[in-house]
Design a protein around this motif. Structure first.
Motif, PDB file in Angstrom:
ATOM      1  N   GLU A 370      11.571  20.135 -38.701  1.00 17.37           N
ATOM      2  CA  GLU A 370      11.953  18.955 -39.490  1.00 17.37           C
ATOM      3  C   GLU A 370      12.711  17.957 -38.622  1.00 17.37           C
ATOM      4  N   PHE A 371      12.430  16.673 -38.857  1.00 16.26           N
ATOM      5  CA  PHE A 371      13.104  15.591 -38.148  1.00 16.26           C
ATOM      6  C   PHE A 371      13.726  14.631 -39.159  1.00 16.26           C
ATOM      7  N   LEU A 372      14.830  14.039 -38.774  1.00 22.15           N
ATOM      8  CA  LEU A 372      15.500  13.020 -39.572  1.00 22.15           C
ATOM      9  C   LEU A 372      15.542  11.730 -38.769  1.00 22.15           C
ATOM     10  N   LEU A 373      15.002  10.657 -39.365  1.00 24.56           N
ATOM     11  CA  LEU A 373      15.028   9.336 -38.743  1.00 24.56           C
ATOM     12  C   LEU A 373      16.000   8.467 -39.518  1.00 24.56           C
ATOM     13  N   THR A 383       8.281  16.510 -41.771  1.00 25.60           N
ATOM     14  CA  THR A 383       8.048  17.866 -41.285  1.00 25.60           C
ATOM     15  C   THR A 383       6.777  17.899 -40.446  1.00 25.60           C
ATOM     16  N   VAL A 384       6.836  18.609 -39.327  1.00 22.03           N
ATOM     17  CA  VAL A 384       5.675  18.742 -38.450  1.00 22.03           C
ATOM     18  C   VAL A 384       4.551  19.456 -39.199  1.00 22.03           C
ATOM     19  N   ASP A 385       3.331  18.880 -39.142  1.00 25.10           N
ATOM     20  CA  ASP A 385       2.216  19.495 -39.858  1.00 25.10           C
ATOM     21  C   ASP A 385       1.564  20.591 -39.012  1.00 25.10           C
ATOM     22  N   LYS A 399      15.169  -2.973 -36.509  1.00 25.86           N
ATOM     23  CA  LYS A 399      16.232  -1.966 -36.572  1.00 25.86           C
ATOM     24  C   LYS A 399      16.145  -1.037 -35.374  1.00 25.86           C
ATOM     25  N   LYS A 400      17.272  -0.535 -34.955  1.00 24.52           N
ATOM     26  CA  LYS A 400      17.318   0.537 -33.979  1.00 24.52           C
ATOM     27  C   LYS A 400      17.405   1.856 -34.734  1.00 24.52           C
ATOM     28  N   TYR A 401      16.548   2.785 -34.342  1.00 20.24           N
ATOM     29  CA  TYR A 401      16.465   4.054 -35.055  1.00 20.24           C
ATOM     30  C   TYR A 401      16.986   5.196 -34.193  1.00 20.24           C
ATOM     31  N   HIS A 402      17.387   6.242 -34.892  1.00 22.04           N
ATOM     32  CA  HIS A 402      17.824   7.464 -34.204  1.00 22.04           C
ATOM     33  C   HIS A 402      17.027   8.633 -34.760  1.00 22.04           C
ATOM     34  N   LEU A 403      16.331   9.348 -33.878  1.00 22.24           N
ATOM     35  CA  LEU A 403      15.500  10.496 -34.251  1.00 22.24           C
ATOM     36  C   LEU A 403      16.231  11.776 -33.877  1.00 22.24           C
ATOM     37  N   LYS A 404      16.340  12.695 -34.839  1.00 23.10           N
ATOM     38  CA  LYS A 404      17.058  13.945 -34.586  1.00 23.10           C
ATOM     39  C   LYS A 404      16.310  15.117 -35.222  1.00 23.10           C
ATOM     40  N   GLU A 405      16.154  16.177 -34.431  1.00 26.28           N
ATOM     41  CA  GLU A 405      15.574  17.412 -34.943  1.00 26.28           C
ATOM     42  C   GLU A 405      16.650  18.152 -35.736  1.00 26.28           C
ATOM     43  N   ILE A 406      16.373  18.441 -37.014  1.00 27.82           N
ATOM     44  CA  ILE A 406      17.401  19.043 -37.864  1.00 27.82           C
ATOM     45  C   ILE A 406      17.060  20.459 -38.306  1.00 27.82           C
ATOM     46  N   LYS A 407      15.812  20.899 -38.076  1.00 26.00           N
ATOM     47  CA  LYS A 407      15.462  22.268 -38.451  1.00 26.00           C
ATOM     48  C   LYS A 407      14.343  22.755 -37.545  1.00 26.00           C
ATOM     49  N   GLN A 408      14.551  23.917 -36.924  1.00 21.36           N
ATOM     50  CA  GLN A 408      13.551  24.543 -36.082  1.00 21.36           C
ATOM     51  C   GLN A 408      13.317  25.960 -36.592  1.00 21.36           C
ATOM     52  N   PRO A 409      12.223  26.180 -37.354  1.00 15.93           N
ATOM     53  CA  PRO A 409      11.996  27.495 -37.960  1.00 15.93           C
ATOM     54  C   PRO A 409      11.645  28.586 -36.961  1.00 15.93           C
ATOM     55  N   ASN A 410      11.132  28.218 -35.762  1.00 20.36           N
ATOM     56  CA  ASN A 410      10.794  29.207 -34.750  1.00 20.36           C
ATOM     57  C   ASN A 410      12.035  29.503 -33.918  1.00 20.36           C
ATOM     58  N   GLN A 412      12.574  31.218 -31.412  1.00 22.03           N
ATOM     59  CA  GLN A 412      12.454  31.365 -29.965  1.00 22.03           C
ATOM     60  C   GLN A 412      12.723  30.059 -29.230  1.00 22.03           C
ATOM     61  N   TYR A 413      12.819  28.960 -29.988  1.00 21.87           N
ATOM     62  CA  TYR A 413      12.908  27.655 -29.343  1.00 21.87           C
ATOM     63  C   TYR A 413      14.190  26.920 -29.714  1.00 21.87           C
ATOM     64  N   ASN A 414      14.646  26.117 -28.751  1.00 20.89           N
ATOM     65  CA  ASN A 414      15.783  25.239 -29.024  1.00 20.89           C
ATOM     66  C   ASN A 414      15.393  24.228 -30.094  1.00 20.89           C
ATOM     67  N   GLY A 415      16.388  23.788 -30.897  1.00 21.08           N
ATOM     68  CA  GLY A 415      16.129  22.810 -31.950  1.00 21.08           C
ATOM     69  C   GLY A 415      17.104  21.667 -31.903  1.00 21.08           C
ATOM     70  N   ASN A 416      17.367  21.136 -30.706  1.00 23.56           N
ATOM     71  CA  ASN A 416      18.418  20.125 -30.553  1.00 23.56           C
ATOM     72  C   ASN A 416      17.902  18.808 -29.979  1.00 23.56           C
ATOM     73  N   TYR A 417      16.639  18.491 -30.244  1.00 21.16           N
ATOM     74  CA  TYR A 417      16.098  17.239 -29.705  1.00 21.16           C
ATOM     75  C   TYR A 417      16.598  16.047 -30.513  1.00 21.16           C
ATOM     76  N   GLU A 418      17.010  14.992 -29.819  1.00 24.24           N
ATOM     77  CA  GLU A 418      17.339  13.725 -30.478  1.00 24.24           C
ATOM     78  C   GLU A 418      17.293  12.597 -29.470  1.00 24.24           C
ATOM     79  N   ARG A 419      17.015  11.391 -29.961  1.00 23.65           N
ATOM     80  CA  ARG A 419      16.941  10.229 -29.085  1.00 23.65           C
ATOM     81  C   ARG A 419      17.050   8.962 -29.914  1.00 23.65           C
ATOM     82  N   ASP A 420      17.462   7.881 -29.282  1.00 20.64           N
ATOM     83  CA  ASP A 420      17.468   6.561 -29.891  1.00 20.64           C
ATOM     84  C   ASP A 420      16.120   5.886 -29.631  1.00 20.64           C
ATOM     85  N   ILE A 421      15.672   5.112 -30.610  1.00 27.12           N
ATOM     86  CA  ILE A 421      14.408   4.389 -30.495  1.00 27.12           C
ATOM     87  C   ILE A 421      14.662   2.928 -30.836  1.00 27.12           C
TER      88      ILE A 421
END
Length: 607
Positions: A370-373, A383-385, A399-410, A412-421
C-alpha cells in the motif's frame, strides 16, 4: 425580596440578587449598558402583600389578598410589572439584602450578565419549554416556576450575600427543601453557570443568514467557455441589508462579474439575493499555474432582535434592583464572517509506477503493498495490483506530492520507500508521470533443506545448522562442535551471525525429510555470501553426511527461497551417527546438492 416570618415556618429573608454580585460589587465586568430600545421604565405591583413558596414541592401563596397556609423554608415576594400578564409580567429581584420594590417606578440601568440573563430568558420560554419546571403546582405553573427561577437567581447572583434580618445566605436552607425541588434548583444553577457570554444566553428572534451558494466554487477544465474558466454563484441572505461582495485579495477583484435579473451589471456594493454572479478567469492567467485559489467575502448588516434581561432600578442605594426580559434591537455588522473559496483547476495529472522486490533478480512482484500519496489538501491510498502496478490519477496539477509506502505484506522485504514528486508542479507541469519500477530491497532470506535416503524418501530427525561465509571463502569446518560455533543464532526472530553467547539455531527435518531456515537477515548493502547447511546429527541407522549443502552467492537479488537436497546413498546402518565431519569422500555415500535456479545462474555467470 422581603420574606415574613410565620409560626412553624423557618424562612429565609429573601431579597434577590442577579448578575453574580455585579449589581452591587465594585467591579462591573461583563455588564452591557442599555441602549435606547426596550421599555425605559417599569412600575412594580404592591409586592408587600404577595408571597409564594414551593420548597416543600407544593405551591403555597398569598396572592392578591388570598392566603393559603403552607410550610416552606423559602418565601419570596411576587414581583410583577403592572399592566402585564402571564410570564411576561414577572420581575426577578437582584439583591438578597434589600427590600422588594413595592409600587416603585424603576428605570432601565444596564443589561444583565450572561448567567442571570439565561435564567430570565429561559423562564420566559414557558412551562413546557423551559429548562426546569415544578410539578404539583396545580393550575398556576407560572407562579411555581417563578419561585424556582427566582431561587436560582439568588444562588447564581449573590451566593455569599447575607440577609440583614437573620444573617442567612441564599443557600443556607437548601438542605431543607424537598429533594426533588432542591435538585431542580441545583440543575438550574449549574446550567446557568455554563453561559459565559451574551450571545449564548439571549434568545434571538430573527436569525440572519448570509452565505454563498455554493460555499466552495470548484472550477475545472469542463468550465472553460470562450477562453475563460467561468462558473456562476449566488449570495443568499435574510434579515440583512447593505450586502457587499468582494475578493479577499484585491488583485483577484478582476475575476468577479455578474448581472441582475433585468440584465444590468451587478453593483457589488449592493448585491441582491437573486443576482447572477460569476467567477471568470482568463485562460491566459492559468498558463503558469495549475491551481489558482482565492477567497470571496460577503459583508452586510443584520438588524438583530433578541430577548435579553435588563436591570432596572433608581438612584436610591436602598432600592432593590430587578431583572426583566425585553427585546433588544441592534444592528450587527457581519464583516468577513462569510467566505467562498474559489479553486480553479484546469487539468489533472497521473502518477504511475511498478512495484517489485529485489528477489529473483529484481523481478519479485509484491502485490498488496500500500502507498499513500499526500499533498496540501490531498490524501489518497492505492494498493499494488497482481501485476505490480500502481496508478494515482485525477491528481490536481500545481501541487508537490509526497509518496510513501505504508504497508508491506511480504515480511521478507523492507517497506520504507518514500519520495517527493514535483513533476506535476511548476511552470510546465507534466500530466502523466511514470516513475518506472520501484524496487524494495530484500531483508530476509529463506533456505530449505530436503534430506533423502537412497530411495529418495525423506529422512526425518536429521539436524542442521546454517553457516555464512564470504563469497568463495572456504568452509573450513572439521567437526560438529566447530560448525555450531560458526552457525547462525536466532535473535528477535531473525537468524543472524555473531551472538556467540546464544545457542546455535538448529533445524530438524520433519517426517518428510524437510526443514527450513526462515528469516535469515541479509543486509541489502552487503555483497553476496555463501551459505552452508551442515548436518550435525544424523538419525539412527544413517551416517553423518561428509559434505554440507552449499548455497552459492546469496544476496538481495536471489530467489526468495533457495533449496538444497542432501541424499544419503548408503544402506541404513545401526548407528547413532558420527560426531566428526569427514571431509573426504566416503564409499557408498553421495551428497547431491540442489539449489535454486538463480544460484546456478549466478555461479555460471561468475565463471
Amino acid at each position: 425580596m422581603r420574606v415574613r416570618k410565620r409560626n412553624r415556618l423557618v424562612l429565609l429573608t429573601a431579597v434577590g440578587l442577579t448578575l453574580g454580585g455585579l449589581a452591587f460589587s465594585g467591579g462591573n465586568t461583563g455588564i452591557v449598558y442599555a441602549d435606547d430600545n426596550g421599555p425605559q421604565t417599569i412600575r412594580t405591583n404592591n409586592a408587600g402583600k404577595t408571597f409564594v413558596t414551593a420548597s416543600s414541592g407544593k405551591l403555597y401563596a398569598q396572592y392578591e389578598g388570598q392566603w393559603k397556609e403552607g410550610y416552606g423554608y423559602h418565601r419570596v415576594n411576587i414581583i410583577k410589572e403592572k399592566g402585564k400578564s402571564g410570564r411576561d409580567s414577572y420581575i426577578f429581584c437582584i439583591n438578597w439584602s434589600k427590600e422588594s420594590p413595592s409600587n416603585k417606578q424603576l428605570t432601565k440601568q444596564y443589561q444583565a450578565n450572561p448567567e442571570v440573563q439565561w435564567l430570565v430568558t429561559d423562564f420566559a420560554k414557558g412551562h413546557d419549554r423551559s429548562f426546569e419546571s415544578l410539578d404539583n403546582a396545580g393550575a398556576d405553573y407560572d407562579l411555581a416556576d417563578y419561585w424556582l427561577y427566582q431561587t436560582a437567581v439568588h444562588l447564581v447572583a449573590c451566593p455569599e450575600e447575607v440577609s440583614p434580618i437573620d444573617g442567612k445566605k441564599p443557600g443556607d436552607t437548601l438542605n431543607k427543601f424537598a429533594p426533588q425541588v432542591r435538585d431542580k434548583v441545583l440543575r438550574l444553577v449549574a446550567e446557568a453557570k455554563k453561559h459565559k457570554n451574551e450571545s449564548d444566553s439571549e434568545i434571538v428572534l430573527n436569525h440572519a443568514t448570509l452565505n454563498f451558494d455554493p460555499s466552495t466554487l470548484n472550477i475545472g477544465s469542463g468550465d472553460m467557455h470562450d477562453n475563460k474558466y467561468e462558473k456562476s454563484f449566488q449570495v443568499k441572505s435574510s434579515e440583512m441589508h447593505d450586502v457587499q461582495v468582494h475578493a479577499a485579495d484585491s488583485k483577484n477583484e478582476k475575476y468577479l462579474s455578474g448581472t441582475r435579473k433585468n440584465g444590468s451589471k451587478v453593483d457589488f456594493n449592493n448585491v441582491n439575493a437573486d443576482d447572477n454572479l460569476k467567477i471568470s478567469v482568463p485562460y491566459s492567467d492559468m498558463t503558469n499555474t495549475s491551481d489558482l485559489s482565492f477567497k470571496v467575502r460577503a459583508t452586510g448588516h443584520w438588524n438583530k432582535r433578541a430577548k435579553v434581561a435588563w436591570i432596572y432600578g433608581d438612584n436610591d442605594p436602598n432600592t432593590q434592583h430587578v431583572a426583566k426580559w425585553a427585546v433588544k434591537a441592534t444592528t450587527i455588522p457581519m464583516e468577513g464572517d462569510t467566505e467562498m473559496t474559489v479553486h480553479v483547476k484546469p487539468a489533472f495529472g497521473k502518477i504511475s509506477f511498478v512495484k517489485k522486490g529485489s528477489g529473483d533478480n529484481n523481478n519479485k512482484l509484491l502485490p498488496g503493498t500500500e502507498f499513500l500519496l499526500t499533498s496540501s489538501g490531498f490524501s489518497e491510498r492505492q494498493t499494488v495490483d497482481s501485476n505490480g502496478r500502481v496508478t494515482f490519477d485525477s491528481l490536481p496539477l500545481g501541487k508537490k506530492y509526497h509518496l510513501k509506502e505504508i504497508k508491506q505484506p511480504n515480511g521478507q522485504y523492507n517497506g520504507n520507500y518514500e519520495r517527493d514528486i514535483d513533476a506535476l508542479d511548476g511552470n510546465n507541469p507534466q500530466k502523466d508521470v511514470d516513475l518506472g519500477t520501484i524496487i524494495n530491497d530484500k531483508r530476509h532470506q529463506k533456505f530449505t533443506i530436503s534430506k533423502q535416503n537412497i530411495n529418495s524418501q525423506g529422512i526425518s530427525g536429521a539436524q542442521f545448522v546454517l553457516i555464512r561465509k564470504n563469497w568463495h571463502e572456504p568452509l573450513n569446518v572439521n567437526s560438529t562442535e566447530e560448525a555450531k560455533k560458526q552457525a547462525l543464532r536466532q535473535v528477535n526472530g531473525e537468524l543472524v551471525t555473531g551472538h556467540s553467547d546464544q545457542q546455535p539455531y538448529i533445524a530438524t527435518t520433519d517426517s518428510n525429510g524437510n526443514t527450513v531456515f526462515d528469516n535469515v537477515l541479509i543486509n541489502p548493502q552487503d555483497p553476496r555470501y555463501d551459505y552452508y547447511a551442515v548436518e550435525i546429527k544424523s538419525p539412527n541407522g544413517y551416517a553423518l553426511s561428509p559434505t554440507p549443502i552449499k548455497y552459492d552467492g546469496i544476496g538481495k537479488t536471489s530467489p526468495d527461497t533457495v533449496s538444497g537436497t542432501m541424499k544419503d546413498t548408503t544402506q541404513p546402518i545401526p548407528t547413532t551417527g558420527s560426531k566428526e565431519l569427514l571431509m573426504q569422500s566416503v564409499t557408498g555415500a553421495v551428497v547431491v546438492l540442489t539449489i535454486g535456479s538463480y544460484a546456478y545462474y549466478e555461479s555460471k555467470k561468475e565463471k
